[in-house]
Design a protein around this motif. Structure first.
Motif, PDB file in Angstrom:
ATOM      1  N   LEU A 151       0.827  -1.212   0.000  1.00 30.29           N
ATOM      2  CA  LEU A 151       0.000   0.000   0.000  1.00 30.29           C
ATOM      3  C   LEU A 151       0.858   1.258   0.000  1.00 30.29           C
ATOM      4  O   LEU A 151       0.573   2.217  -0.722  1.00 30.29           O
ATOM      5  N   PHE A 152       1.899   1.260   0.807  1.00 32.52           N
ATOM      6  CA  PHE A 152       2.767   2.430   0.813  1.00 32.52           C
ATOM      7  C   PHE A 152       3.586   2.511  -0.475  1.00 32.52           C
ATOM      8  O   PHE A 152       3.966   3.593  -0.904  1.00 32.52           O
ATOM      9  N   GLY A 153       3.830   1.364  -1.103  1.00 31.41           N
ATOM     10  CA  GLY A 153       4.434   1.394  -2.424  1.00 31.41           C
ATOM     11  C   GLY A 153       3.507   2.043  -3.438  1.00 31.41           C
ATOM     12  O   GLY A 153       3.945   2.788  -4.325  1.00 31.41           O
ATOM     13  N   ALA A 154       2.191   1.767  -3.307  1.00 34.86           N
ATOM     14  CA  ALA A 154       1.217   2.423  -4.180  1.00 34.86           C
ATOM     15  C   ALA A 154       1.171   3.921  -3.909  1.00 34.86           C
ATOM     16  O   ALA A 154       1.033   4.730  -4.839  1.00 34.86           O
ATOM     17  N   MET A 155       1.277   4.310  -2.627  1.00 35.05           N
ATOM     18  CA  MET A 155       1.378   5.734  -2.310  1.00 35.05           C
ATOM     19  C   MET A 155       2.596   6.343  -2.986  1.00 35.05           C
ATOM     20  O   MET A 155       2.525   7.413  -3.602  1.00 35.05           O
ATOM     21  N   ALA A 156       3.716   5.640  -2.861  1.00 36.39           N
ATOM     22  CA  ALA A 156       4.953   6.137  -3.457  1.00 36.39           C
ATOM     23  C   ALA A 156       4.833   6.216  -4.976  1.00 36.39           C
ATOM     24  O   ALA A 156       5.313   7.164  -5.608  1.00 36.39           O
ATOM     25  N   GLY A 157       4.188   5.204  -5.567  1.00 38.24           N
ATOM     26  CA  GLY A 157       3.975   5.245  -7.010  1.00 38.24           C
ATOM     27  C   GLY A 157       3.089   6.405  -7.422  1.00 38.24           C
ATOM     28  O   GLY A 157       3.333   7.068  -8.435  1.00 38.24           O
ATOM     29  N   GLY A 158       2.041   6.663  -6.616  1.00 36.27           N
ATOM     30  CA  GLY A 158       1.198   7.825  -6.888  1.00 36.27           C
ATOM     31  C   GLY A 158       1.982   9.119  -6.802  1.00 36.27           C
ATOM     32  O   GLY A 158       1.803  10.032  -7.613  1.00 36.27           O
ATOM     33  N   MET A 159       2.870   9.202  -5.797  1.00 39.05           N
ATOM     34  CA  MET A 159       3.726  10.380  -5.679  1.00 39.05           C
ATOM     35  C   MET A 159       4.615  10.527  -6.918  1.00 39.05           C
ATOM     36  O   MET A 159       4.738  11.619  -7.494  1.00 39.05           O
ATOM     37  N   TYR A 270      10.974  10.556  -7.415  1.00 35.37           N
ATOM     38  CA  TYR A 270      10.263  10.633  -6.143  1.00 35.37           C
ATOM     39  C   TYR A 270       9.110   9.632  -6.137  1.00 35.37           C
ATOM     40  O   TYR A 270       8.146   9.759  -6.884  1.00 35.37           O
ATOM     41  N   GLY A 271       9.212   8.641  -5.306  1.00 39.41           N
ATOM     42  CA  GLY A 271       8.203   7.596  -5.218  1.00 39.41           C
ATOM     43  C   GLY A 271       8.615   6.298  -5.872  1.00 39.41           C
ATOM     44  O   GLY A 271       8.039   5.248  -5.580  1.00 39.41           O
ATOM     45  N   VAL A 272       9.619   6.340  -6.752  1.00 40.87           N
ATOM     46  CA  VAL A 272      10.020   5.127  -7.457  1.00 40.87           C
ATOM     47  C   VAL A 272      10.542   4.043  -6.517  1.00 40.87           C
ATOM     48  O   VAL A 272      10.170   2.871  -6.651  1.00 40.87           O
ATOM     49  N   PRO A 273      11.415   4.361  -5.524  1.00 36.89           N
ATOM     50  CA  PRO A 273      11.890   3.286  -4.636  1.00 36.89           C
ATOM     51  C   PRO A 273      10.757   2.551  -3.917  1.00 36.89           C
ATOM     52  O   PRO A 273      10.757   1.318  -3.850  1.00 36.89           O
ATOM     53  N   GLY A 274       9.799   3.302  -3.391  1.00 40.36           N
ATOM     54  CA  GLY A 274       8.689   2.656  -2.706  1.00 40.36           C
ATOM     55  C   GLY A 274       7.804   1.877  -3.648  1.00 40.36           C
ATOM     56  O   GLY A 274       7.288   0.809  -3.310  1.00 40.36           O
ATOM     57  N   PHE A 275       7.602   2.415  -4.853  1.00 41.51           N
ATOM     58  CA  PHE A 275       6.770   1.754  -5.851  1.00 41.51           C
ATOM     59  C   PHE A 275       7.371   0.406  -6.245  1.00 41.51           C
ATOM     60  O   PHE A 275       6.661  -0.591  -6.399  1.00 41.51           O
ATOM     61  N   ILE A 323      16.694   9.705  -3.589  1.00 42.05           N
ATOM     62  CA  ILE A 323      17.132   9.322  -2.249  1.00 42.05           C
ATOM     63  C   ILE A 323      16.199   9.897  -1.186  1.00 42.05           C
ATOM     64  O   ILE A 323      15.897   9.242  -0.178  1.00 42.05           O
ATOM     65  N   LEU A 324      15.728  11.128  -1.413  1.00 42.77           N
ATOM     66  CA  LEU A 324      14.746  11.721  -0.509  1.00 42.77           C
ATOM     67  C   LEU A 324      13.508  10.837  -0.416  1.00 42.77           C
ATOM     68  O   LEU A 324      12.976  10.585   0.675  1.00 42.77           O
ATOM     69  N   TYR A 328      11.573   8.478   2.721  1.00 45.49           N
ATOM     70  CA  TYR A 328      10.145   8.374   3.057  1.00 45.49           C
ATOM     71  C   TYR A 328       9.709   6.904   3.089  1.00 45.49           C
ATOM     72  O   TYR A 328       9.007   6.469   4.013  1.00 45.49           O
ATOM     73  N   ASP A 329      10.123   6.155   2.079  1.00 44.61           N
ATOM     74  CA  ASP A 329       9.681   4.769   1.948  1.00 44.61           C
ATOM     75  C   ASP A 329      10.214   3.873   3.056  1.00 44.61           C
ATOM     76  O   ASP A 329       9.663   2.799   3.309  1.00 44.61           O
ATOM     77  N   MET A 330      11.293   4.294   3.717  1.00 46.85           N
ATOM     78  CA  MET A 330      11.860   3.507   4.811  1.00 46.85           C
ATOM     79  C   MET A 330      11.400   4.003   6.179  1.00 46.85           C
ATOM     80  O   MET A 330      11.926   3.546   7.206  1.00 46.85           O
ATOM     81  N   THR A 331      10.433   4.921   6.196  1.00 48.29           N
ATOM     82  CA  THR A 331       9.971   5.452   7.483  1.00 48.29           C
ATOM     83  C   THR A 331       8.452   5.362   7.642  1.00 48.29           C
ATOM     84  O   THR A 331       7.966   4.609   8.492  1.00 48.29           O
ATOM     85  N   GLN A 332       7.690   6.086   6.838  1.00 49.63           N
ATOM     86  CA  GLN A 332       6.245   6.152   7.081  1.00 49.63           C
ATOM     87  C   GLN A 332       5.551   4.799   7.009  1.00 49.63           C
ATOM     88  O   GLN A 332       4.684   4.522   7.851  1.00 49.63           O
TER      89      GLN A 332
END
Length: 419
Positions: A151-159, A270-275, A323-324, A328-332
């Motif tokens: 889910l947070f990967g989807a958030m990151a992808g949306g970002m 921005y968002g790619v790592p989490g996605f 990296i920024l 985010y992806d390693m915290t929230q």
């Protein structure tokens, strides 16, 4: 004999597992769309400023106009979910998102645009927290890292896609076209969710709460050391991330003289790592413990922001943005995993409070950064990076108890893990 008796049960369990995984993907898609529209606005602030003939700082107010009401409304959705159940609320919220996003395209002034953003924030704010509550109910705590990471990967992808394609598509379809496109996509996701209304409705409803129960619930959530530090870091980290991200479009326009497409490409990371790696990060957190990853994530955010001060080549600055995002992806997502274990009998209230702090922090971050920005990008980025670095150092001690149960056996039996 054993195979015969367990066969039907195993088949039923397998069917439920398949439906659970499919629902997870639809919830991830809904989350992606919500965050796409939230993050497509900041990168087009320069274009909206030119369209409406007003300053970027004034147009920038439409960001908190959406985010702060969104955060506040999640408190109501969390309470109502515990009282009424998740199903009616998540469908109503997703429908409101679709309709209000389309209507935003009718705005003819910054004031009208801000008003529609306020209404959209209030209406749409039930989807993500209720999706997180559903995941918390569908998976045991020790297995929530992967689905929450999804889910947070989807958030990151949306970002990532929102910040990029918002800027890239705006010259071709206009800002009105962007809102029409996203609103239509939201309606499509609503249709995809309909087949799962029975599964969602089967989630157990919590006990009806009085107003006194509501305040006692918040008191209990914030009355423990674990609750205070977790929610406090959710707020602080979201202020940091949103403050920096909201103004990156203006940063790249002013420092590198980029147009809309160039800004979109610069923000692509921005968002790619989490996605790409959200579920992997979640699995690592489940295995190694959140105590090990959180300081690293916070430190990466501070490091990336510091790098943006240095006047790097454009490619290096774009890498710093990536990296920024990794910070985010390693915290929230990891904070959200902790929150799912705080709610007890009222998971909706616990997650609603989490998303309240998350989105309120998003809104406050953009406001605080815009005020510090009067001193220039260097001082603003430096101030945010310094606070985040201090938070990273403090988190080593504050979250040391967030380790897997197997590791905890090697420590003295203290009540830290249940604080």
């Amino acid at each position: 004999m054993t195979g015969t008796s367990t066969g039907p049960a195993a088949k039923g369990q397998s069917s439920a597992t398949v439906e659970r995984e499919r629902l997870l993907r639809v919830l991830a898609l809904a989350t992606f769309i919500i965050f796409f529209q939230a993050f497509m606005v900041a990168p087009i602030i320069p274009q909206l400023s030119a369209t409406f003939g007003t300053s970027a700082e004034t147009v920038g107010l439409i960001v908190p106009a959406y985010l702060i009401p969104y955060g506040i409304a999640t408190l109501a959705y969390g309470l109502l979910a515990d009282r009424l159940g998740i199903r009616p609320l998540i469908f109503a919220s997703l429908a409101a998102f679709a309709v209000l996003t389309v209507l935003t395209a009718t705005a003819h002034s910054v004031a009208a645009l801000a008003a529609w953003r306020v209404l959209t924030g209030l209406g749409a704010s039930g989807v993500v927290p209720l999706a997180l509550v559903l995941v918390g109910g569908m998976f045991p705590y020790e297995q929530r890292g992967r689905p929450l990471g999804g889910l947070f990967g989807a958030m990151a992808g949306g970002m990532a896609f929102g910040s990029t394609f918002g800027a890239v598509l705006e010259p071709y379809i206009g800002w009105r076209g962007l809102f029409l496109l996203v609103g239509t996509a939201g309606a499509g996701v609503l249709l995809l969710l309909l087949p799962y209304r029975g599964f969602i409705g089967a989630r157990p409803r919590q006990a009806v709460a009085t107003l006194g129960d509501l305040f006692r619930g918040y008191r209990d959530l914030l009355g423990t050391q674990r609750g205070r530090r977790t929610y406090g870091y959710v707020l602080l980290n979201s202020v940091f991330q949103s403050g920096v991200f909201t103004w990156l479009g203006v940063y790249f326009e002013r420092r590198y003289n980029l147009g809309p497409v160039g800004i979109g490409l610069a923000l692509l990371g921005y968002g790619v790592p989490g996605f790409l790696f959200g579920p992997v990060i979640g699995r690592v957190a489940d295995r190694l413990g959140r105590a090990r990853l959180l300081p690293i994530g916070l430190g990466l955010g501070s490091l990336a922001t510091t790098a943006l001060i240095l006047g790097l080549p454009l490619l290096a600055a774009a890498i710093a943005v990536t990296i920024l995002s990794l910070g985010y992806d390693m915290t929230q997502p990891l904070f959200a995993g902790i929150v799912t274990s705080l709610g007890g009998m009222r998971p909706g209230q616990a997650m609603g409070l989490n998303v309240f702090f998350l989105f309120t922090g998003f809104g406050l971050g953009s406001l605080v950064f815009s005020n510090v920005l009067r001193l220039g990008f260097g001082p603003a980025l430096g101030a945010f990076a310094t606070v985040e670095a201090a938070a990273a150092l403090a988190s080593v001690a504050l979250f040391r108890s967030e380790i897997p149960p197997g590791t905890a056996r090697n420590l003295s039996q203290k009540p830290q893990t249940t604080q």
